[in-house]
Design an enzyme around this catalytic site. Sequence first.
Site, mmCIF file in Angstrom:
data_model
loop_
_atom_site.group_PDB
_atom_site.id
_atom_site.type_symbol
_atom_site.label_atom_id
_atom_site.label_comp_id
_atom_site.label_asym_id
_atom_site.label_seq_id
_atom_site.Cartn_x
_atom_site.Cartn_y
_atom_site.Cartn_z
ATOM 1 N N ARG A 1 -23.171 77.076 102.924
ATOM 2 C CA ARG A 1 -23.565 76.428 104.187
ATOM 3 C C ARG A 1 -24.738 77.188 104.810
ATOM 4 N NH1 ARG A 1 -17.562 76.124 105.217
ATOM 5 N NH2 ARG A 1 -17.006 74.075 104.439
ATOM 6 N N PHE B 1 -20.032 63.288 102.334
ATOM 7 C CA PHE B 1 -18.710 63.902 102.161
ATOM 8 C C PHE B 1 -18.598 65.089 103.129
ATOM 9 C CE2 PHE B 1 -20.305 62.365 98.029
ATOM 10 C CZ PHE B 1 -19.336 61.426 97.687
ATOM 11 N N ASP C 1 -18.245 60.350 105.888
ATOM 12 C CA ASP C 1 -16.986 60.633 105.194
ATOM 13 C C ASP C 1 -16.125 59.378 105.270
ATOM 14 O OD1 ASP C 1 -15.623 63.535 104.315
ATOM 15 O OD2 ASP C 1 -14.173 61.942 104.679
ATOM 16 N N SER C 2 -15.202 59.262 104.313
ATOM 17 C CA SER C 2 -14.313 58.098 104.338
ATOM 18 C C SER C 2 -13.099 58.359 105.216
ATOM 19 C CB SER C 2 -13.871 57.752 102.910
ATOM 20 O OG SER C 2 -13.295 58.887 102.314
ATOM 21 N N ASP D 1 -21.460 66.786 98.638
ATOM 22 C CA ASP D 1 -20.346 67.708 98.359
ATOM 23 C C ASP D 1 -19.069 66.890 98.149
ATOM 24 O OD1 ASP D 1 -18.768 69.947 98.095
ATOM 25 O OD2 ASP D 1 -18.596 70.314 100.257
ATOM 26 N N CYS E 1 -17.078 70.400 92.456
ATOM 27 C CA CYS E 1 -15.947 71.337 92.483
ATOM 28 C C CYS E 1 -14.948 70.978 91.387
ATOM 29 C CB CYS E 1 -15.287 71.351 93.861
ATOM 30 S SG CYS E 1 -14.617 69.758 94.334
HETATM 31 N N1 SAH Z 1 -18.542 69.178 102.677
HETATM 32 C C1 SAH Z 1 -17.232 69.383 103.233
HETATM 33 C C2 SAH Z 1 -16.137 69.290 102.213
HETATM 34 C C3 SAH Z 1 -16.103 68.004 101.419
HETATM 35 S S1 SAH Z 1 -14.586 67.651 100.674
HETATM 36 C C4 SAH Z 1 -17.200 70.689 103.982
HETATM 37 O O1 SAH Z 1 -18.172 71.434 103.936
HETATM 38 O O2 SAH Z 1 -16.180 70.975 104.627
HETATM 39 C C5 SAH Z 1 -14.784 66.000 100.206
HETATM 40 C C6 SAH Z 1 -14.737 64.974 101.329
HETATM 41 O O3 SAH Z 1 -15.069 63.718 100.763
HETATM 42 C C7 SAH Z 1 -13.401 64.784 102.012
HETATM 43 O O4 SAH Z 1 -13.560 64.966 103.385
HETATM 44 C C8 SAH Z 1 -13.004 63.317 101.710
HETATM 45 O O5 SAH Z 1 -12.398 62.693 102.827
HETATM 46 C C9 SAH Z 1 -14.323 62.697 101.425
HETATM 47 N N2 SAH Z 1 -14.370 61.559 100.499
HETATM 48 C C10 SAH Z 1 -13.701 61.380 99.342
HETATM 49 N N3 SAH Z 1 -14.128 60.271 98.706
HETATM 50 C C11 SAH Z 1 -15.104 59.719 99.493
HETATM 51 C C12 SAH Z 1 -15.942 58.581 99.385
HETATM 52 N N4 SAH Z 1 -15.894 57.789 98.312
HETATM 53 N N5 SAH Z 1 -16.826 58.348 100.360
HETATM 54 C C13 SAH Z 1 -16.896 59.160 101.443
HETATM 55 N N6 SAH Z 1 -16.141 60.256 101.584
HETATM 56 C C14 SAH Z 1 -15.255 60.535 100.635
#
Ligand code: SAH
Length: 363
Positions: free
Chosen positions: A176, A192, A214-215, A264, A304
């Site tokens: 970050r 995400f 985010d979803s 991410d 990841c």
């Molecule tokens: N970047 C974040 C961590 C991401 S974890 C951080 O720094 O804290 C992955 C995230 O993707 C989760 O919050 C999950 O809710 C979201 N997610 C999963 N599938 C998704 C999709 N198809 N579209 C949007 N978000 C999604």
Amino acid sequence: MGETVAVCDQNGNFLAWGAYSPASQIRVRLWSFNEEEKINAEFFYHRIKNAMLVRERTVPLSETNAFRCVHAESDGLPGLVVDRYADWMVVQLLSAGANYWKQEIISILSEFNVKGIYERSDVDVRRLEGLIETTGVLWGEDPPSKVLIKENNYQFFVDIQKGQKTGFYLDQRVNREKVKKYCSGKEILNCFCYTGGFTVYALAGGAKHVISIDSSETALLSVTENLQINGLPTEKNQCLEADVFLALRKFRDEGRAFDVIILDPPKFASTASQAQRAARGYKDINLLAMKLLNPGGILATFSCSGGISPELFQKIVAGAAIDAKADMQVIERLHQSPDHPVSLTFPEGEYLKGLICMKNPTN
Ligand code: SAH
């Protein structure tokens, strides 16, 4: 289940002590290669203490009070994950062996200056070990619904009881900070975003505007709170509840462009056998993101998935660049933060990889 057994070669010679897991494909997870070593409470004390000492030397504790204290195999403790969130610890017992020693482990952890220890063993790998999913207070006080933590001197509210994983993606701490450097005066797309980790850093780094996608509606609700607690301008961030795969296509169709795009995504593949399907997912979002980048734009892209090696990930991103007709250079290679170390005898422990790529400025 989880009892200590000796692993021997075909001639009966001792090889290692391990925890027996009759339900799992991984029948034994090893504790020690030393025949003299007794697997008891003292053994766990030493391993845990050792893991804590590593964190004292690698985590800037004056700026960060949320980090992983025990990273399973990488700290010689297969199946045990311990994360610290300010005064709280969150524990995951992911193997029969770790679960067998639960009481001893809790009693050891309770000595490390905590108010409470909370279990988040609500992870499906428990089923493979013949264990049921469990959550709840293991020791001490009930945690508040939101624990306020400090990461690199930024503050975040973390829901350790119901948030994803153990509440926060601690493995991205160092990344970050790295991504922040590219954000000053820029238009950012944070895909995400979860509770806004990268969004907070981007705005702290002087970003002109961020779109955070985010979803999860619950996750998005925390983004604004996390900006407010850091005194950052919430009006410079737009939260978008959407599927990133669709949102990127919509932006493409609308002819939108961004200076920095962060990808991410969640784990697409836990094992190598799921790699192919995962590869398609990574290629898709990376290709779309590259098309949305302005010349000179930055793509910070992560995976990841344990089943995708850093080499394969780079190949997937390279394939995406070719298909997007984007001329991209790798500027930085990123990894999980040092509180998620990788034991040289357990290279599988390296799961998070990332690339910071720049699009040709005159492309
Ligand atoms: N970047 C974040 C961590 C991401 S974890 C951080 O720094 O804290 C992955 C995230 O993707 C989760 O919050 C999950 O809710 C979201 N997610 C999963 N599938 C998704 C999709 N198809 N579209 C949007 N978000 C999604």
